[in-house]
Scaffold this motif. Structure first.
Motif, PDB file in Angstrom:
ATOM      1  N   GLU A 205      -0.800   9.909  49.180  1.00 58.84           N
ATOM      2  CA  GLU A 205      -0.084   8.682  49.548  1.00 58.84           C
ATOM      3  C   GLU A 205       1.402   8.769  49.223  1.00 58.84           C
ATOM      4  OE1 GLU A 205      -1.550   6.212  51.203  1.00 58.84           O
ATOM      5  OE2 GLU A 205      -3.472   7.250  51.116  1.00 58.84           O
ATOM      6  N   GLY A 206       1.759   9.526  48.214  1.00 53.32           N
ATOM      7  CA  GLY A 206       3.150   9.694  47.825  1.00 53.32           C
ATOM      8  C   GLY A 206       3.277  10.893  46.914  1.00 53.32           C
ATOM      9  N   TRP A 207       4.414  11.604  47.039  1.00 47.63           N
ATOM     10  CA  TRP A 207       4.622  12.824  46.255  1.00 47.63           C
ATOM     11  C   TRP A 207       6.120  12.942  46.034  1.00 47.63           C
ATOM     12  CZ3 TRP A 207       3.750  18.257  48.778  1.00 47.63           C
ATOM     13  CH2 TRP A 207       3.700  19.254  47.800  1.00 47.63           C
ATOM     14  N   TYR A 208       6.546  12.954  44.796  1.00 47.71           N
ATOM     15  CA  TYR A 208       7.978  12.935  44.512  1.00 47.71           C
ATOM     16  C   TYR A 208       8.280  13.675  43.212  1.00 47.71           C
ATOM     17  CZ  TYR A 208      12.587  11.155  43.283  1.00 47.71           C
ATOM     18  OH  TYR A 208      13.907  11.058  42.925  1.00 47.71           O
TER      19      TYR A 208
ATOM     20  N   ARG B 287       8.378   5.484  42.001  1.00 52.21           N
ATOM     21  CA  ARG B 287       8.027   4.974  43.332  1.00 52.21           C
ATOM     22  C   ARG B 287       9.268   4.445  44.047  1.00 52.21           C
ATOM     23  NH1 ARG B 287       3.300   1.172  43.991  1.00 52.21           N
ATOM     24  NH2 ARG B 287       2.447   2.628  45.522  1.00 52.21           N
ATOM     25  N   LEU B 288      10.140   3.790  43.309  1.00 54.41           N
ATOM     26  CA  LEU B 288      11.370   3.261  43.907  1.00 54.41           C
ATOM     27  C   LEU B 288      12.297   4.397  44.355  1.00 54.41           C
ATOM     28  CD1 LEU B 288      12.905   0.700  44.672  1.00 54.41           C
ATOM     29  CD2 LEU B 288      13.907   0.721  42.382  1.00 54.41           C
ATOM     30  N   ALA B 289      12.329   5.483  43.600  1.00 53.16           N
ATOM     31  CA  ALA B 289      13.131   6.639  44.004  1.00 53.16           C
ATOM     32  C   ALA B 289      12.584   7.254  45.289  1.00 53.16           C
ATOM     33  CB  ALA B 289      13.168   7.677  42.879  1.00 53.16           C
ATOM     34  N   LEU B 290      11.258   7.245  45.438  1.00 54.37           N
ATOM     35  CA  LEU B 290      10.629   7.782  46.647  1.00 54.37           C
ATOM     36  C   LEU B 290      10.769   6.839  47.834  1.00 54.37           C
ATOM     37  CD1 LEU B 290       8.842   9.866  48.105  1.00 54.37           C
ATOM     38  CD2 LEU B 290       6.842   8.720  47.085  1.00 54.37           C
ATOM     39  N   TRP B 291      10.597   5.552  47.586  1.00 58.76           N
ATOM     40  CA  TRP B 291      10.616   4.541  48.653  1.00 58.76           C
ATOM     41  C   TRP B 291      11.686   3.490  48.351  1.00 58.76           C
ATOM     42  CZ3 TRP B 291       5.152   4.923  46.782  1.00 58.76           C
ATOM     43  CH2 TRP B 291       4.434   5.889  47.498  1.00 58.76           C
TER      44      TRP B 291
ATOM     45  N   ILE C  34       7.517  12.031  57.061  1.00 61.23           N
ATOM     46  CA  ILE C  34       8.407  11.537  58.109  1.00 61.23           C
ATOM     47  C   ILE C  34       9.743  12.275  57.983  1.00 61.23           C
ATOM     48  CG2 ILE C  34       7.304   9.267  58.317  1.00 61.23           C
ATOM     49  CD1 ILE C  34       9.465   8.124  56.474  1.00 61.23           C
ATOM     50  N   PRO C  35      10.580  12.220  59.013  1.00 60.53           N
ATOM     51  CA  PRO C  35      11.856  12.942  58.963  1.00 60.53           C
ATOM     52  C   PRO C  35      12.779  12.523  57.823  1.00 60.53           C
ATOM     53  CG  PRO C  35      11.353  12.316  61.218  1.00 60.53           C
ATOM     54  CD  PRO C  35      10.330  11.635  60.337  1.00 60.53           C
ATOM     55  N   ASP C  36      12.538  11.366  57.205  1.00 61.02           N
ATOM     56  CA  ASP C  36      13.352  10.942  56.064  1.00 61.02           C
ATOM     57  C   ASP C  36      13.218  11.891  54.870  1.00 61.02           C
ATOM     58  OD1 ASP C  36      13.994   8.784  57.614  1.00 61.02           O
ATOM     59  OD2 ASP C  36      12.927   7.315  56.402  1.00 61.02           O
ATOM     60  N   TYR C  37      12.188  12.718  54.876  1.00 56.41           N
ATOM     61  CA  TYR C  37      11.923  13.641  53.779  1.00 56.41           C
ATOM     62  C   TYR C  37      12.003  15.081  54.281  1.00 56.41           C
ATOM     63  CZ  TYR C  37       9.890   9.309  52.027  1.00 56.41           C
ATOM     64  OH  TYR C  37       9.685   8.009  51.660  1.00 56.41           O
ATOM     65  N   PRO C  38      13.209  15.622  54.505  1.00 58.70           N
ATOM     66  CA  PRO C  38      13.332  16.953  55.103  1.00 58.70           C
ATOM     67  C   PRO C  38      12.761  18.090  54.259  1.00 58.70           C
ATOM     68  CG  PRO C  38      15.472  16.168  54.343  1.00 58.70           C
ATOM     69  CD  PRO C  38      14.514  15.018  54.205  1.00 58.70           C
TER      70      PRO C  38
END
Length: 147
Positions: A75-78, A18-22, A113-117
């Motif tokens: 909610e999150g995918w990494y 989660r920390l690596a993603l956010w 969001i654009p932070d995740y191209p």
């Protein structure tokens, strides 16, 4: 590779993913969020493991729309850099999709969001279609300005 639902024994690895993603969050806050998810029947997280190392994560939640219909939301995918392009993300999405189907959820939404191209291409590869784009505006209000 092994994909399984996150358990309390996985909290440290889960928080690291989660920390690596956010990365703008505090690890302790993300860890606490994981603990809360474990107690919520409408939320789930899957972790992908390779050789006992966590290599990917997907989190989902059952939500209720304005029309009272239930739907799933990613909610999150990494996936860690070294494991990208090897099908890990797709297998995580498949596991989450099956969880939603088991809960009689037939529609799944996600956003980015654009932070995740890399995210738009990953979503398309997982079978998502883009349905909307929004622009969010912000105005800072200053007490010295009377406009």
């Amino acid at each position: 590779m092994d994909i399984r639902i996150a358990q309390s024994a996985d909290l440290d690895a889960w928080a690291d993913l989660r920390l690596a993603l956010w990365p703008w969050n505090e690890r302790e806050d993300l860890l606490q969020g994981s603990r809360v998810m474990l107690d919520n029947a409408h939320e789930v997280a899957f972790i992908a493991w390779q050789d006992d190392q966590p290599i990917g994560l997907i989190e989902g939640q059952i939500r209720r729309g304005d029309d009272a219909q239930l739907y799933g939301h990613v909610e999150g995918w990494y996936v860690v850099d070294a494991a990208r392009g090897k099908g890990v993300g797709g297998k995580l999405m498949d596991a989450l999709s099956q969880w939603f189907l088991h809960h009689h959820i037939r529609t799944l939404f996600s956003d980015t969001i654009p932070d995740y191209p890399l995210s738009p291409a990953a979503h398309r590869a997982a079978g998502f279609e883009e349905v909307d784009r929004i622009i969010i505006f912000r105005k800072r209000l200053d007490t010295d300005t009377n406009r």
